[in-house]
Every structure is written in structure tokens, then in C-alpha cells.
Scaffold this motif. Structure first.
Motif, PDB file in Angstrom:
ATOM      1  N   ALA A  22      99.577  29.254  56.782  1.00 21.43           N
ATOM      2  CA  ALA A  22      98.983  29.185  58.118  1.00 21.43           C
ATOM      3  C   ALA A  22      98.041  30.358  58.365  1.00 21.43           C
ATOM      4  O   ALA A  22      96.964  30.193  58.949  1.00 21.43           O
ATOM      5  N   LEU A  23      98.424  31.534  57.915  1.00 24.20           N
ATOM      6  CA  LEU A  23      97.577  32.713  58.119  1.00 24.20           C
ATOM      7  C   LEU A  23      96.323  32.671  57.256  1.00 24.20           C
ATOM      8  O   LEU A  23      95.261  33.132  57.679  1.00 24.20           O
ATOM      9  N   SER A  26      93.970  30.302  58.993  1.00 19.92           N
ATOM     10  CA  SER A  26      93.687  30.628  60.394  1.00 19.92           C
ATOM     11  C   SER A  26      92.252  31.044  60.682  1.00 19.92           C
ATOM     12  O   SER A  26      91.781  30.788  61.798  1.00 19.92           O
ATOM     13  N   THR A  30      89.158  29.567  65.079  1.00 17.82           N
ATOM     14  CA  THR A  30      88.976  30.796  65.852  1.00 17.82           C
ATOM     15  C   THR A  30      89.229  30.604  67.334  1.00 17.82           C
ATOM     16  O   THR A  30      89.551  31.558  68.030  1.00 17.82           O
ATOM     17  N   ALA A  35      93.721  27.333  67.102  1.00 18.12           N
ATOM     18  CA  ALA A  35      94.125  28.737  67.116  1.00 18.12           C
ATOM     19  C   ALA A  35      95.478  28.909  67.804  1.00 18.12           C
ATOM     20  O   ALA A  35      96.308  29.714  67.359  1.00 18.12           O
ATOM     21  N   ILE A  38      98.217  27.789  65.416  1.00 17.79           N
ATOM     22  CA  ILE A  38      98.448  28.818  64.399  1.00 17.79           C
ATOM     23  C   ILE A  38      99.299  29.947  64.976  1.00 17.79           C
ATOM     24  O   ILE A  38     100.230  30.438  64.323  1.00 17.79           O
ATOM     25  N   VAL A  42     102.950  30.914  63.384  1.00 16.36           N
ATOM     26  CA  VAL A  42     103.188  32.242  62.818  1.00 16.36           C
ATOM     27  C   VAL A  42     104.291  32.971  63.591  1.00 16.36           C
ATOM     28  O   VAL A  42     105.173  33.590  62.990  1.00 16.36           O
ATOM     29  N   TRP A  72     101.363  38.003  67.234  1.00  9.58           N
ATOM     30  CA  TRP A  72     100.873  36.632  67.140  1.00  9.58           C
ATOM     31  C   TRP A  72     101.495  35.720  68.202  1.00  9.58           C
ATOM     32  O   TRP A  72     101.453  34.503  68.046  1.00  9.58           O
ATOM     33  N   GLN A  89      95.341  39.322  59.420  1.00  9.72           N
ATOM     34  CA  GLN A  89      95.953  38.045  59.037  1.00  9.72           C
ATOM     35  C   GLN A  89      96.249  38.001  57.547  1.00  9.72           C
ATOM     36  O   GLN A  89      97.303  37.505  57.130  1.00  9.72           O
TER      37      GLN A  89
END
Length: 110
Positions: A22-23, A26, A30, A35, A38, A42, A72, A89
Motif C-alpha cells: 500500500a505504501l 501510495s 495523492t 489517498a 491508503i 496503513v 498515517w 512512505q
């Protein structure tokens, strides 16, 4: 034939790898819903890894991943952006992979 060495299991490996994936993707998301998703993924996986670290009595990882969950968090996002955020990230993804590989519990039989 059973060995006398205690068997271990890596409970944090799967959530660590999922969070790292996921990171790594990511930066493609944005803004908007992607976003936010994500951030949720996380943060939740960071708390899961922190819990497995706590169970394995490796408390230093618990502190690290509670911090990741705070940074996050999707409820009150900090709104970081730019190259420093992308680098953070990547560092977090590598940290998830390292923790997944290093956090071990002794396997218990039912």
C-alpha cells in the motif's frame, strides 16, 4: 520425528507486506478517495503489527508502529506532501517489511 528447537511463527509478516504494498503504490494516489483509503489501510495495518509486536514481547516495534498509525491516521490527516512525504512512505514500507521478518512468536500447540 520432532525437533527440540522451539518453532516460531511470524504473525506480522502478512500485514507488514500488505502495508508495504500500500505504501509503495501510495504516490499514485495523492488526493481524494484513493489517498484516504491508503491512510486507512496503513493505519489499521500499523496497529495490527503493533499488536503482534506486543504479543511477541518486542515492545520497541510497538512504539514505532503506534507512531506510524498516528502519522498515517485518516481521521485527522496531517496533510503532508512532496518529496519528503514520498521518502517517508518508502522508509515506512521498508520498516513494515523489516518488522514482519523480525517479529517472531514461539508457536504454541493447542
Amino acid at each position: 520425528m520432532t525437533s527440540s528447537a522451539p518453532q516460531t511463527q511470524r504473525n506480522a509478516l502478512a500485514p507488514g507486506l500488505l502495508a508495504a504494498i500500500a505504501l509503495f503504490v501510495s504516490p499514485l494516489f495523492t488526493e481524494g478517495l484513493g489517498a484516504t483509503i491508503i491512510l486507512f489501510v496503513v493505519a489499521i495495518l500499523a496497529l495490527i503489527v503493533a499488536w503482534f509486536a506486543w504479543q511477541a514481547r518486542q515492545w520497541w516495534w510497538t512504539v514505532v508502529f503506534v507512531g506510524v498509525a498516528v502519522v498515517w491516521n485518516p481521521i485527522f490527516p496531517f496533510g503532508f506532501s512532496g518529496p519528503v512525504w514520498i521518502a517517508a512512505q518508502i522508509v515506512a514500507a521498508v520498516t513494515f517489511i523489516a518488522a514482519g521478518a523480525l517479529i517472531k512468536n514461539e508457536r504454541t500447540t493447542p
